[in-house]
Design a protein around this motif. Sequence first.
Motif, PDB file in Angstrom:
ATOM      1  N   ASP A 163       0.824  -1.209   0.000  1.00  0.00           N
ATOM      2  CA  ASP A 163       0.000   0.000   0.000  1.00  0.00           C
ATOM      3  C   ASP A 163       0.860   1.262   0.000  1.00  0.00           C
ATOM      4  O   ASP A 163       0.450   2.293  -0.535  1.00  0.00           O
ATOM      5  CB  ASP A 163      -0.911   0.022   1.239  1.00  0.00           C
ATOM      6  CG  ASP A 163      -1.826  -1.190   1.289  1.00  0.00           C
ATOM      7  OD1 ASP A 163      -2.682  -1.315   0.398  1.00  0.00           O
ATOM      8  OD2 ASP A 163      -1.664  -2.009   2.217  1.00  0.00           O
ATOM      9  N   ARG A 164       2.038   1.152   0.604  1.00  0.00           N
ATOM     10  CA  ARG A 164       2.875   2.343   0.782  1.00  0.00           C
ATOM     11  C   ARG A 164       4.323   1.923   0.963  1.00  0.00           C
ATOM     12  O   ARG A 164       4.611   0.811   1.406  1.00  0.00           O
ATOM     13  CB  ARG A 164       2.398   3.142   2.006  1.00  0.00           C
ATOM     14  CG  ARG A 164       3.221   4.366   2.358  1.00  0.00           C
ATOM     15  CD  ARG A 164       2.723   5.000   3.638  1.00  0.00           C
ATOM     16  NE  ARG A 164       1.393   5.593   3.480  1.00  0.00           N
ATOM     17  CZ  ARG A 164       0.666   6.069   4.482  1.00  0.00           C
ATOM     18  NH1 ARG A 164       1.137   6.015   5.714  1.00  0.00           N
ATOM     19  NH2 ARG A 164      -0.512   6.601   4.249  1.00  0.00           N
ATOM     20  N   ASP A 205       2.853   6.834  -1.485  1.00  0.00           N
ATOM     21  CA  ASP A 205       1.549   6.178  -1.481  1.00  0.00           C
ATOM     22  C   ASP A 205       1.325   5.543  -2.841  1.00  0.00           C
ATOM     23  O   ASP A 205       1.193   6.231  -3.851  1.00  0.00           O
ATOM     24  CB  ASP A 205       0.439   7.188  -1.168  1.00  0.00           C
ATOM     25  CG  ASP A 205      -0.864   6.503  -0.798  1.00  0.00           C
ATOM     26  OD1 ASP A 205      -1.175   5.477  -1.428  1.00  0.00           O
ATOM     27  OD2 ASP A 205      -1.561   6.978   0.114  1.00  0.00           O
ATOM     28  N   HIS A 225      -1.179   3.888  -4.012  1.00  0.00           N
ATOM     29  CA  HIS A 225      -2.548   3.832  -4.525  1.00  0.00           C
ATOM     30  C   HIS A 225      -2.988   5.123  -5.193  1.00  0.00           C
ATOM     31  O   HIS A 225      -4.054   5.166  -5.818  1.00  0.00           O
ATOM     32  CB  HIS A 225      -3.524   3.482  -3.399  1.00  0.00           C
ATOM     33  CG  HIS A 225      -3.361   2.081  -2.890  1.00  0.00           C
ATOM     34  ND1 HIS A 225      -3.136   1.012  -3.719  1.00  0.00           N
ATOM     35  CD2 HIS A 225      -3.376   1.572  -1.624  1.00  0.00           C
ATOM     36  CE1 HIS A 225      -3.029  -0.095  -3.007  1.00  0.00           C
ATOM     37  NE2 HIS A 225      -3.162   0.219  -1.726  1.00  0.00           N
ATOM     38  N   LEU A 226      -2.200   6.180  -5.035  1.00  0.00           N
ATOM     39  CA  LEU A 226      -2.570   7.457  -5.637  1.00  0.00           C
ATOM     40  C   LEU A 226      -1.971   7.578  -7.027  1.00  0.00           C
ATOM     41  O   LEU A 226      -0.865   7.136  -7.293  1.00  0.00           O
ATOM     42  CB  LEU A 226      -2.078   8.613  -4.763  1.00  0.00           C
ATOM     43  CG  LEU A 226      -2.707   8.723  -3.365  1.00  0.00           C
ATOM     44  CD1 LEU A 226      -2.120   9.913  -2.625  1.00  0.00           C
ATOM     45  CD2 LEU A 226      -4.218   8.841  -3.448  1.00  0.00           C
ATOM     46  N   GLN A 227      -2.696   8.175  -7.919  1.00  0.00           N
ATOM     47  CA  GLN A 227      -2.224   8.438  -9.276  1.00  0.00           C
ATOM     48  C   GLN A 227      -2.376   9.929  -9.586  1.00  0.00           C
ATOM     49  O   GLN A 227      -3.477  10.446  -9.554  1.00  0.00           O
ATOM     50  CB  GLN A 227      -3.023   7.607 -10.288  1.00  0.00           C
ATOM     51  CG  GLN A 227      -2.824   6.115 -10.165  1.00  0.00           C
ATOM     52  CD  GLN A 227      -1.394   5.672 -10.449  1.00  0.00           C
ATOM     53  OE1 GLN A 227      -0.676   6.330 -11.205  1.00  0.00           O
ATOM     54  NE2 GLN A 227      -0.973   4.579  -9.840  1.00  0.00           N
ATOM     55  N   ILE A 239       1.530   8.949  -8.351  1.00  0.00           N
ATOM     56  CA  ILE A 239       2.030   8.523  -7.043  1.00  0.00           C
ATOM     57  C   ILE A 239       2.494   9.733  -6.242  1.00  0.00           C
ATOM     58  O   ILE A 239       3.179  10.618  -6.744  1.00  0.00           O
ATOM     59  CB  ILE A 239       3.175   7.503  -7.213  1.00  0.00           C
ATOM     60  CG1 ILE A 239       2.596   6.188  -7.733  1.00  0.00           C
ATOM     61  CG2 ILE A 239       3.915   7.277  -5.902  1.00  0.00           C
ATOM     62  CD1 ILE A 239       3.608   5.131  -8.033  1.00  0.00           C
ATOM     63  N   GLU A 240       2.079   9.779  -5.001  1.00  0.00           N
ATOM     64  CA  GLU A 240       2.367  10.933  -4.150  1.00  0.00           C
ATOM     65  C   GLU A 240       3.491  10.622  -3.171  1.00  0.00           C
ATOM     66  O   GLU A 240       3.510   9.566  -2.535  1.00  0.00           O
ATOM     67  CB  GLU A 240       1.103  11.319  -3.371  1.00  0.00           C
ATOM     68  CG  GLU A 240       1.264  12.549  -2.498  1.00  0.00           C
ATOM     69  CD  GLU A 240      -0.035  12.933  -1.824  1.00  0.00           C
ATOM     70  OE1 GLU A 240      -0.101  12.852  -0.584  1.00  0.00           O
ATOM     71  OE2 GLU A 240      -0.981  13.300  -2.546  1.00  0.00           O
ATOM     72  N   THR A 287       5.440  12.189   0.158  1.00  0.00           N
ATOM     73  CA  THR A 287       5.350  13.194   1.211  1.00  0.00           C
ATOM     74  C   THR A 287       6.379  12.904   2.277  1.00  0.00           C
ATOM     75  O   THR A 287       6.643  11.744   2.610  1.00  0.00           O
ATOM     76  CB  THR A 287       3.956  13.208   1.860  1.00  0.00           C
ATOM     77  OG1 THR A 287       3.636  11.885   2.316  1.00  0.00           O
ATOM     78  CG2 THR A 287       2.902  13.657   0.863  1.00  0.00           C
TER      79      THR A 287
END
Length: 366
Positions: free
Chosen positions: A229-230, A348, A350-352, A354-355, A357
Motif C-alpha cells: 500500500d505504501r 503512497d 494507490h494514488l495516481q 504517485i504521491e 510526502t
Amino acid sequence: MSFLKTITKPVARVDAPGVNPPIFDGSKPSMKTRATQFFAQMLPLSYFKRLPTIIIIDATNSCNLRCPVCPVTFAMTRKRGMMKLDVFKGIVDDFKNEAKKPAMYFSFSGEPTMNKDLPEFVAYAHENGHETYLSTNCTKLTEEMSERLILAGLDRVNLCMDGFSKEAQEAYRVNSDFDEVKANIEMFLNTRKRLGTKHPKCVLQTLLTGYSETQMKDIEVWAREAGFDRIRFKTFSIGSYTSEEQKREFSHFLPKSKELLRHPTEVARSLCTVPLYQSVVFWNGDLGLCCIDYDRVIELPNVGEGGFVAAYRSDEAAAARKKGYLKQFDICKGCSYSNAENMGFKVDLHLQPIERTSFKARRETP
C-alpha cells in the motif's frame, strides 16, 4: 494560536553540521527560548497525566539480527526477556472503561515476532477497540504466523527490507538473508490477498543507506507489483550512543546524496511533545518515558503494581514526562528524533500520480 502551540514552536538557531544527532553550540538561550521554557514550567502536573494516544509495547528486547548501529546490538544493558500475555492483557483491561483507546505499537527495541504470543496480543487489543501496529524484520515470518496476525485484526504492518540486493540488505541487516526476507514478505502479501482482506495496511520500510540509495526506483517497482500500500523510505542516522570510533567505522552506511541525509533542525526545539502522547511499556511491565529510552535510563513505576493507568498517572511518572517535555534529561540532548529533520518520506502507491510526502519519524512510529 493556542498556548500549547505557541510554546512548542521552534525557537533558537542551531549551527550544527553533520547528519548525526545535532551538537548544540552551548551558547546562551535566546530570550524567546527562556520565555518558552518559563511558561512550559508553569504547566501543572495534572497536564502531564492525560492518557497517551500511543503505547509502545516492548514485546521483547531480543533480536536475531545484529544491525551495526542498533543499540540492541552493542549498547543495551537491561535484561533480555519476553512480555507475558497476562502483562499485556492487564494494560488493555485498564482501558475498558475509557472512551478513547490508545493505539498499540509493537515496535521497539527487539524483533516482536520472536514472541510466540504476538498474534494473541494483537487479537486481544483488536477485540477491545485498540488499533494495532507492527514493525518486523520479516526473518521470522511464517505462513502460519502471517495468517494468525492478519486474522487477529492487525491494522498496519511495516515490513522492513533495507535494500534490493543481497549486498544492500545483508550489509546492514547482519544475519539476515535477502532472498529469504523477500520471499517472506511476498508470502505475507499473498496471504493477505488469499484471505480476501485489505488489512493490515502493508508498508514497505526501507532504510536509506549508501547501499540502498541507488535502488529506490527498483524498490518502488517491486513494491507496487508485490501489492504494498505504501513505501516508507527512512533516512539513516548513527545514534548518539555510538562512540567516535564507531561513527567513523560505520560512516560508509551514510548515503552519498545530501538530499537523503538526516540532519539537525535549522532551529532547536526547546520542547519535545512526544511525552504528551506516547508511552512505553517494557517487556517486564516497567513503564518507559519514550521510544528513545531503549535502556530504561529513566526509571518509572511498574504497571503490575496497580495497573497501567495508575502507574502512568502517578506523580513520579507525570514529573518525568514534564521533564522530558522540557528536554531536561541527558538522553534528550542527543535525540535523533526531536532534534532532527529530513526523517524520510512516504510513497503512497494507490494514488495516481504517485504521491511522495515527507514525514517526521517521531509521529510515524513504527
